[in-house]
Scaffold this active site. Structure first.
Site, mmCIF file in Angstrom:
data_model
loop_
_atom_site.group_PDB
_atom_site.id
_atom_site.type_symbol
_atom_site.label_atom_id
_atom_site.label_comp_id
_atom_site.label_asym_id
_atom_site.label_seq_id
_atom_site.Cartn_x
_atom_site.Cartn_y
_atom_site.Cartn_z
ATOM 1 N N SER A 1 6.090 -7.377 -8.154
ATOM 2 C CA SER A 1 7.151 -8.095 -8.888
ATOM 3 C C SER A 1 6.583 -9.202 -9.762
ATOM 4 O O SER A 1 5.787 -10.027 -9.292
ATOM 5 C CB SER A 1 8.113 -8.767 -7.901
ATOM 6 O OG SER A 1 8.826 -7.823 -7.187
ATOM 7 N N ALA B 1 4.456 -9.252 -4.254
ATOM 8 C CA ALA B 1 5.012 -10.577 -3.978
ATOM 9 C C ALA B 1 5.414 -10.561 -2.507
ATOM 10 O O ALA B 1 5.907 -9.542 -2.008
ATOM 11 C CB ALA B 1 6.228 -10.819 -4.860
ATOM 12 N N HIS C 1 10.192 1.597 -3.843
ATOM 13 C CA HIS C 1 10.118 1.161 -2.444
ATOM 14 C C HIS C 1 10.928 2.115 -1.572
ATOM 15 O O HIS C 1 11.871 2.749 -2.057
ATOM 16 C CB HIS C 1 10.710 -0.246 -2.301
ATOM 17 C CG HIS C 1 10.139 -1.249 -3.257
ATOM 18 N ND1 HIS C 1 10.531 -1.308 -4.582
ATOM 19 C CD2 HIS C 1 9.212 -2.214 -3.086
ATOM 20 C CE1 HIS C 1 9.846 -2.267 -5.185
ATOM 21 N NE2 HIS C 1 9.038 -2.835 -4.315
ATOM 22 N N HIS D 1 16.021 -12.762 -4.746
ATOM 23 C CA HIS D 1 15.062 -12.022 -5.576
ATOM 24 C C HIS D 1 14.736 -12.823 -6.848
ATOM 25 O O HIS D 1 13.621 -12.746 -7.363
ATOM 26 C CB HIS D 1 15.623 -10.644 -5.922
ATOM 27 C CG HIS D 1 14.654 -9.780 -6.670
ATOM 28 N ND1 HIS D 1 13.444 -9.385 -6.128
ATOM 29 C CD2 HIS D 1 14.684 -9.261 -7.928
ATOM 30 C CE1 HIS D 1 12.785 -8.656 -7.027
ATOM 31 N NE2 HIS D 1 13.511 -8.568 -8.124
ATOM 32 N N ASN E 1 7.610 -17.147 -1.971
ATOM 33 C CA ASN E 1 8.590 -17.993 -1.257
ATOM 34 C C ASN E 1 8.065 -18.161 0.153
ATOM 35 O O ASN E 1 7.183 -17.417 0.587
ATOM 36 C CB ASN E 1 9.963 -17.285 -1.224
ATOM 37 C CG ASN E 1 9.868 -15.909 -0.591
ATOM 38 O OD1 ASN E 1 9.442 -14.943 -1.239
ATOM 39 N ND2 ASN E 1 10.210 -15.811 0.679
ATOM 40 N N MET F 1 7.948 -5.914 1.253
ATOM 41 C CA MET F 1 8.644 -4.629 1.423
ATOM 42 C C MET F 1 7.905 -3.473 0.746
ATOM 43 O O MET F 1 8.502 -2.440 0.457
ATOM 44 C CB MET F 1 10.060 -4.737 0.848
ATOM 45 C CG MET F 1 10.887 -5.846 1.473
ATOM 46 S SD MET F 1 12.455 -6.048 0.623
ATOM 47 C CE MET F 1 13.023 -7.631 1.296
ATOM 48 N N SER F 2 6.616 -3.658 0.475
ATOM 49 C CA SER F 2 5.882 -2.616 -0.263
ATOM 50 C C SER F 2 4.493 -2.423 0.317
ATOM 51 O O SER F 2 4.249 -2.720 1.484
ATOM 52 C CB SER F 2 5.793 -3.034 -1.740
ATOM 53 O OG SER F 2 4.990 -4.186 -1.875
ATOM 54 N N TYR G 1 13.141 1.265 0.481
ATOM 55 C CA TYR G 1 14.537 0.800 0.545
ATOM 56 C C TYR G 1 15.394 1.275 -0.634
ATOM 57 O O TYR G 1 16.611 1.180 -0.596
ATOM 58 C CB TYR G 1 14.609 -0.741 0.680
ATOM 59 C CG TYR G 1 14.104 -1.520 -0.515
ATOM 60 C CD1 TYR G 1 14.805 -1.590 -1.716
ATOM 61 C CD2 TYR G 1 12.915 -2.222 -0.425
ATOM 62 C CE1 TYR G 1 14.332 -2.296 -2.802
ATOM 63 C CE2 TYR G 1 12.421 -2.950 -1.505
ATOM 64 C CZ TYR G 1 13.144 -2.969 -2.684
ATOM 65 O OH TYR G 1 12.663 -3.674 -3.752
ATOM 66 N N GLU G 2 14.746 1.805 -1.676
ATOM 67 C CA GLU G 2 15.532 2.387 -2.778
ATOM 68 C C GLU G 2 15.959 3.814 -2.446
ATOM 69 O O GLU G 2 16.630 4.453 -3.257
ATOM 70 C CB GLU G 2 14.699 2.372 -4.062
ATOM 71 C CG GLU G 2 14.403 0.955 -4.552
ATOM 72 C CD GLU G 2 13.418 0.949 -5.703
ATOM 73 O OE1 GLU G 2 13.831 1.247 -6.833
ATOM 74 O OE2 GLU G 2 12.224 0.658 -5.480
ATOM 75 N N HIS H 1 10.505 -4.930 -12.224
ATOM 76 C CA HIS H 1 9.567 -3.807 -12.189
ATOM 77 C C HIS H 1 9.802 -2.928 -13.402
ATOM 78 O O HIS H 1 10.884 -2.356 -13.558
ATOM 79 C CB HIS H 1 9.783 -2.956 -10.944
ATOM 80 C CG HIS H 1 9.208 -3.558 -9.701
ATOM 81 N ND1 HIS H 1 7.951 -3.266 -9.235
ATOM 82 C CD2 HIS H 1 9.723 -4.463 -8.842
ATOM 83 C CE1 HIS H 1 7.717 -3.951 -8.137
ATOM 84 N NE2 HIS H 1 8.775 -4.689 -7.873
HETATM 85 N N1 HPA Z 1 10.406 -11.082 2.771
HETATM 86 C C1 HPA Z 1 10.223 -9.781 2.468
HETATM 87 N N2 HPA Z 1 9.824 -9.370 1.270
HETATM 88 C C2 HPA Z 1 9.544 -10.299 0.353
HETATM 89 C C3 HPA Z 1 9.706 -11.660 0.597
HETATM 90 C C4 HPA Z 1 10.164 -12.073 1.874
HETATM 91 O O1 HPA Z 1 10.312 -13.269 2.172
HETATM 92 N N3 HPA Z 1 9.363 -12.331 -0.551
HETATM 93 C C5 HPA Z 1 8.996 -11.356 -1.447
HETATM 94 N N4 HPA Z 1 9.109 -10.138 -0.913
#
Ligand code: HPA
Length: 280
Positions: free
Chosen positions: A34, A117, A87, A251, A239, A215-216, A89-90, A65
């Site tokens: 990302s 990220a 991903h 996001h 974050n 998540m990747s 989750y998609e 993306h």
């Molecule tokens: N959790 C999961 N996936 C993420 C996060 C998070 O805090 N930040 C960026 N992708």
């Protein structure tokens, strides 16, 4: 997307289409997370193939993306960059997600740089920090070799003792020192998403040894190792993980932080890539 063809055939067909459209002969591949699209923009003599032209590559629906392969040179190194990834989750199967990375390796990219990220779990991490991935924990509930047994793709039972190449990681640390960038190292935990974690889950992941969560990455790294590439991983801490700061996660925050530090991340990658290519 049609996935009735065996994975191997889809990989070969994807590599053949990219080769036809670009005459691309990469030695190194990069998967951009990302907000890191700026690296793709830096590729010289760029030849672009959109995922729309590649029926077996899943399209990303995620903001931040793009959806294209960019072939060309970066600081003298022949590269192929996957700008935009999909991903689980998609709604994609883990195996389907790996067509792109396997195609890049088929084209010759035997060194794979995987970026993402991630939420910071380690107490010393701050948003905007960078972390070289030492190892990962797969909490995605599946993996890209599930249900796949085709020796043309790689061994049935894959050793994961050293998923991330130590020498490449040292070279990334060297590149970071040259640029006076602090590069942490730590364990990445891949979760399914798309929900962020609860604070209790973050405490659990910390107790399991995770330093960052995202998540990747996990599927691509397993596939890259399966296909015989050496792998280096870089997480941009976008974050702090849930419960570690007062604000809610979003996001938009993830992409805003990634974009804020994209220039630094891109210069790290651009300093690293020639070192990695020379080490081939
Ligand atoms: N959790 C999961 N996936 C993420 C996060 C998070 O805090 N930040 C960026 N992708």
């Amino acid at each position: 997307m049609t996935n009735t063809l065996p994975l191997y055939e889809r990989v070969i067909a994807t590599a053949a289409t990219i080769r036809e459209k670009t005459q691309c002969t990469p030695v190194l591949g990069v998967i951009l997370g990302s907000g890191l699209g700026a690296l793709a923009d830096a590729v010289e003599d760029a030849q672009v193939v959109s995922y729309d032209e590649l029926p077996y590559v899943p399209k990303s629906t995620v903001k931040g993306h793009a959806g294209k392969f960019v072939c060309g040179t970066l600081d003298g190194v022949q590269v192929i960059v996957m700008s935009g990834r999909s991903h689980i989750y998609e709604g994609h199967s883990p195996a389907d997600l790996t067509v792109g990375v396997r195609a890049m390796i088929e084209l010759g990219a035997k060194t794979m740089v995987v970026t993402n990220a991630a939420g910071g779990i380690h107490t010393e991490f701050r948003p905007g920090d960078l972390m070289a991935i030492l190892d990962h924990i797969n909490m995605q509930g599946s993996n890209p070799l599930f249900g796949i047994y085709d020796e043309r793709l790689g061994p049935h039972f894959l050793d994961m003792t050293l998923p991330y190449d130590r020498k490449l990681r040292r070279l990334m640390q060297k590149a970071a020192s040259q640029l006076s960038i602090t590069l942490h190292s730590g364990v990445y935990c891949g979760v399914l998403g798309p929900v962020y974690e609860t604070p209790a889950e973050v405490r659990m992941l910390r107790s399991l040894g995770a330093d960052a969560v995202g998540m990747s990455t996990v599927c691509e790294v397993i596939a890259a190792r399966h296909a015989g590439a050496r792998v280096v991983g870089l997480s941009l801490i976008s974050n702090l993980a849930a419960g570690l700061e007062d604000t809610a996660l979003s996001h938009d925050e993830v992409t805003a932080t990634a974009e804020r530090v994209a220039a630094r991340t891109v210069s790290l990658l651009r300093t690293f890539i020639p070192l990695a290519a020379r080490d081939n």
